[in-house]
Structures are given as structure tokens and as C-alpha cells.
Write a protein that holds these residues in place. Sequence first.
Motif, PDB file in Angstrom:
ATOM      1  N   ASP A  63      13.534   9.416   7.731  1.00 50.20           N
ATOM      2  CA  ASP A  63      14.166   8.768   6.572  1.00 50.20           C
ATOM      3  C   ASP A  63      13.201   8.696   5.392  1.00 50.20           C
ATOM      4  N   VAL A  64      11.942   8.379   5.701  1.00 52.63           N
ATOM      5  CA  VAL A  64      10.936   8.274   4.638  1.00 52.63           C
ATOM      6  C   VAL A  64      10.761   9.628   3.945  1.00 52.63           C
ATOM      7  N   GLN A  65      10.755  10.691   4.763  1.00 54.50           N
ATOM      8  CA  GLN A  65      10.606  12.033   4.181  1.00 54.50           C
ATOM      9  C   GLN A  65      11.759  12.341   3.224  1.00 54.50           C
ATOM     10  N   GLN A  66      12.970  11.979   3.651  1.00 55.19           N
ATOM     11  CA  GLN A  66      14.140  12.228   2.798  1.00 55.19           C
ATOM     12  C   GLN A  66      14.059  11.409   1.512  1.00 55.19           C
ATOM     13  N   PHE A  67      13.652  10.144   1.665  1.00 58.41           N
ATOM     14  CA  PHE A  67      13.516   9.239   0.521  1.00 58.41           C
ATOM     15  C   PHE A  67      12.501   9.799  -0.479  1.00 58.41           C
ATOM     16  N   GLU A  68      11.413  10.300   0.076  1.00 54.58           N
ATOM     17  CA  GLU A  68      10.345  10.873  -0.743  1.00 54.58           C
ATOM     18  C   GLU A  68      10.871  12.088  -1.520  1.00 54.58           C
ATOM     19  N   ALA A  69      11.661  12.911  -0.830  1.00 53.39           N
ATOM     20  CA  ALA A  69      12.212  14.110  -1.472  1.00 53.39           C
ATOM     21  C   ALA A  69      13.148  13.720  -2.613  1.00 53.39           C
ATOM     22  N   ARG A  70      13.946  12.664  -2.394  1.00 53.84           N
ATOM     23  CA  ARG A  70      14.855  12.197  -3.437  1.00 53.84           C
ATOM     24  C   ARG A  70      14.087  11.668  -4.648  1.00 53.84           C
ATOM     25  N   LEU A  71      12.996  10.940  -4.348  1.00 55.94           N
ATOM     26  CA  LEU A  71      12.175  10.395  -5.434  1.00 55.94           C
ATOM     27  C   LEU A  71      11.591  11.505  -6.285  1.00 55.94           C
ATOM     28  N   GLN A  72      11.178  12.580  -5.597  1.00 53.11           N
ATOM     29  CA  GLN A  72      10.554  13.690  -6.317  1.00 53.11           C
ATOM     30  C   GLN A  72      11.563  14.430  -7.193  1.00 53.11           C
ATOM     31  N   SER A  73      12.818  14.447  -6.746  1.00 49.91           N
ATOM     32  CA  SER A  73      13.830  15.180  -7.531  1.00 49.91           C
ATOM     33  C   SER A  73      14.409  14.311  -8.649  1.00 49.91           C
ATOM     34  N   GLY A  74      14.256  12.973  -8.548  1.00 50.91           N
ATOM     35  CA  GLY A  74      14.795  12.082  -9.571  1.00 50.91           C
ATOM     36  C   GLY A  74      13.672  11.440 -10.363  1.00 50.91           C
ATOM     37  N   PRO A  75      14.004  10.374 -11.107  1.00 48.22           N
ATOM     38  CA  PRO A  75      12.942   9.670 -11.850  1.00 48.22           C
ATOM     39  C   PRO A  75      12.011   8.963 -10.865  1.00 48.22           C
ATOM     40  N   ALA A  76      10.793   9.443 -10.776  1.00 44.04           N
ATOM     41  CA  ALA A  76       9.856   8.920  -9.775  1.00 44.04           C
ATOM     42  C   ALA A  76       9.310   7.558 -10.199  1.00 44.04           C
ATOM     43  N   GLY A  77       9.668   6.557  -9.447  1.00 45.53           N
ATOM     44  CA  GLY A  77       9.171   5.213  -9.742  1.00 45.53           C
ATOM     45  C   GLY A  77       7.892   4.936  -8.970  1.00 45.53           C
ATOM     46  N   ALA A  78       6.946   4.269  -9.642  1.00 46.86           N
ATOM     47  CA  ALA A  78       5.677   3.946  -8.982  1.00 46.86           C
ATOM     48  C   ALA A  78       5.916   3.012  -7.804  1.00 46.86           C
ATOM     49  N   SER A  79       6.905   2.118  -7.949  1.00 48.57           N
ATOM     50  CA  SER A  79       7.155   1.159  -6.870  1.00 48.57           C
ATOM     51  C   SER A  79       7.695   1.874  -5.627  1.00 48.57           C
ATOM     52  N   GLY A  80       8.524   2.897  -5.880  1.00 54.53           N
ATOM     53  CA  GLY A  80       9.067   3.681  -4.753  1.00 54.53           C
ATOM     54  C   GLY A  80       7.953   4.372  -3.996  1.00 54.53           C
ATOM     55  N   ALA A  81       7.000   4.952  -4.734  1.00 56.10           N
ATOM     56  CA  ALA A  81       5.877   5.658  -4.092  1.00 56.10           C
ATOM     57  C   ALA A  81       5.026   4.682  -3.289  1.00 56.10           C
ATOM     58  N   GLN A  82       4.906   3.469  -3.824  1.00 59.39           N
ATOM     59  CA  GLN A  82       4.088   2.474  -3.112  1.00 59.39           C
ATOM     60  C   GLN A  82       4.778   2.035  -1.820  1.00 59.39           C
ATOM     61  N   VAL A  83       6.102   1.912  -1.895  1.00 62.26           N
ATOM     62  CA  VAL A  83       6.861   1.538  -0.688  1.00 62.26           C
ATOM     63  C   VAL A  83       6.648   2.600   0.390  1.00 62.26           C
ATOM     64  N   ILE A  84       6.712   3.851  -0.041  1.00 69.95           N
ATOM     65  CA  ILE A  84       6.528   4.954   0.921  1.00 69.95           C
ATOM     66  C   ILE A  84       5.142   4.882   1.545  1.00 69.95           C
ATOM     67  N   ALA A  85       4.136   4.644   0.714  1.00 69.43           N
ATOM     68  CA  ALA A  85       2.753   4.576   1.235  1.00 69.43           C
ATOM     69  C   ALA A  85       2.627   3.455   2.258  1.00 69.43           C
ATOM     70  N   GLU A  86       3.270   2.331   1.974  1.00 66.03           N
ATOM     71  CA  GLU A  86       3.190   1.186   2.895  1.00 66.03           C
ATOM     72  C   GLU A  86       3.914   1.483   4.214  1.00 66.03           C
ATOM     73  N   VAL A  87       5.094   2.104   4.082  1.00 64.48           N
ATOM     74  CA  VAL A  87       5.849   2.437   5.306  1.00 64.48           C
ATOM     75  C   VAL A  87       5.054   3.432   6.148  1.00 64.48           C
ATOM     76  N   ARG A  88       4.450   4.402   5.462  1.00 67.08           N
ATOM     77  CA  ARG A  88       3.640   5.408   6.187  1.00 67.08           C
ATOM     78  C   ARG A  88       2.480   4.740   6.933  1.00 67.08           C
ATOM     79  N   ALA A  89       1.834   3.789   6.281  1.00 66.24           N
ATOM     80  CA  ALA A  89       0.711   3.085   6.918  1.00 66.24           C
ATOM     81  C   ALA A  89       1.195   2.311   8.144  1.00 66.24           C
ATOM     82  N   SER A  90       2.389   1.705   8.007  1.00 66.33           N
ATOM     83  CA  SER A  90       2.948   0.947   9.141  1.00 66.33           C
ATOM     84  C   SER A  90       3.285   1.883  10.297  1.00 66.33           C
ATOM     85  N   ILE A  91       3.836   3.037   9.968  1.00 63.92           N
ATOM     86  CA  ILE A  91       4.180   4.012  11.012  1.00 63.92           C
ATOM     87  C   ILE A  91       2.908   4.464  11.736  1.00 63.92           C
TER      88      ILE A  91
END
Lengths: 184, 131
Positions: A63-91
Amino acid sequence: MNPAGEEIAAAREPQDAVTSAQNLARGLHQFLNLGVAQLDAAVRESDAQVDKIAQCLATISGDVQQFEARLQSGPAGASGAQVIAEVRASIAAAVKALQFYDKLIQRLTHVRSGLAIPADATSDVTAAAGVDWNDILDQVRARYSMVEERVLFDFMMRGLRAEQMLKALQSLREASTPGELELF
Amino acid sequence: MSKRILAVDDSPSMRHMVGVTLRAAGYEVVEAADGDEALEYARNHSVDLVLADVNMPRMNGIALVAQLRALPAYRLTPLLLLTTESSQQSKQQGKQAGATGWMIKPFHPDQLLATLDRVLSGAATVPARGH
């Protein structure tokens, strides 16, 4: 007791000793099998649960990978990237923590062997007296796959007390380096 | 094209953990439950790196490494062993069988990825083989 009674009692003594040894062997056999069954049940139950957790992690990671792909194709928000980094660290933390289970299963499997091998050897109560315990101990030790298991076994054979063995185990754990890589 | 990693472990949860880590980093991961299954796959497909447990039923990780090294297509392929076993004697056996490296469980995902990156960047090109 009259002389005739003494004779009868003396004749019974060897028979009683055999019966007592058979009862002891039967009891030991039942006890060992109980341990085997309890370990089997524990392993089966935790197996199903941990497998479920691992599958959930795989789904979250996808899911995170898909979310990341969507972020890259749309307006990339800094908060979205930070959420991904945090989820990745938790994983990553969960992936490392969940590996306890693999080690636990190895340990339990070896404890199970440690019970099943003597249980099998004593299943025939009449043959139990002739069992070669050194051979059984060698068979049990040969199943171990971790240094700390072999060290604990050797300590036990040297007659160390439980608290001494736990202390030794703690030192071994502190000296071990999980994740260590040795390239040849 | 993403690199193909063959992850070999008899523990389904370990295969999940390795799979989650490597797929998230963009690797293609193929899983096998023991050395026999892995060898069968490796004989019929090309693999860029093999990451195998040591203690497994049927064929263990050290025997798998030895068998793979005997195949011309795997002469230079990185073959890593990932295991709870840390004795020098076992490591020596792994080295003699032809393993590229020995990593002790539990792994941290970042460490594992750095290791793969390191050995794959140093590996010679593995001849592509038909499926």
C-alpha cells in the motif's frame, strides 16, 4: 512375620523392583510425551498468528508503494513524504522484531526433539533399562543449530545450576552481533 | 530491469520478512522453502542473487551453495547465507562450499539492503539463461 511369610516377601522384592522401574519408565515416557504435545500445540497456535501478522505487513508495504507512486504523479506534499518515511521506519522495525519468531520456533523444535528422543527410547518399558543415555544426549545435542543452545547443553552436562546457566546465556547474548555480515 | 533474488527459508514468516524488505526496495523476489526447491528453480531460471537459510529440511543452505557453485551459470553469482547459526565451524563450511558471505539473523532491513547492494555491485554479470 513367620519364616514362610519372610520367604514370600523376599521372593516378591525383585518382582516389585521390576514393577517399580517399569512404572517409573512409563511415567517418564508419559511426561516426555506431554511436553512434546504441549510444544506442538504452542508452535501450531503461534504459527498461524505470526503468519497473519507477516501477511499484514506485506499488504501495508504494498500500500505504501502505491501511495508513494500516487504522490509522485500528483502534487507531492512534504507531509505525505514524511508519512511514508515514518511508515517505512515502522515496517523496518516490525520486520526485525518479528524475526524473534523464527528463533523461537527453532528453540522449541529443539526442545521438542530433546523430549521426543528419550520418549521414543523409553516407549518400550522393558527395553528402557538398557537405553544408552550418552547416545541419546549426543542425538539431542546434534539437533541444535545455535551456539547458545550447545553452550547451555554443555553447561547443563557440567552440572551448572539454572541461575548460572541463565547468567551464561545473558553473557552470550550480549556478545552476539545480530545482523553481522562476514564476506568471504 | 529489477534484479531477481531467490529467498530460501523453511520458515514462511522469514520468507515474508525477506520478501517485504526486498520487494519494497524494488527487487523481484522468488521464494523457495528448502534447498531442493531452490535448486530446482535455479536450474530453470536465471537468478541474480541467492539468499538462503542454513538449517532447512531436505537440503540445507550449505549443500545448496555447493550445488549451485557446481553449475556454470552460478559460478559468479552472489550466494549469501542468512542464519541464526554463528559458529566459526559452520561459517568455515559455508565458505568452503562457495558462499559469498554469512549474515546472522535477525537482520535489520537497512543492513540487508546495504549488503545486497554491496555484493550485487561487485558481482560479475550473470549470463542470462532461458526460462
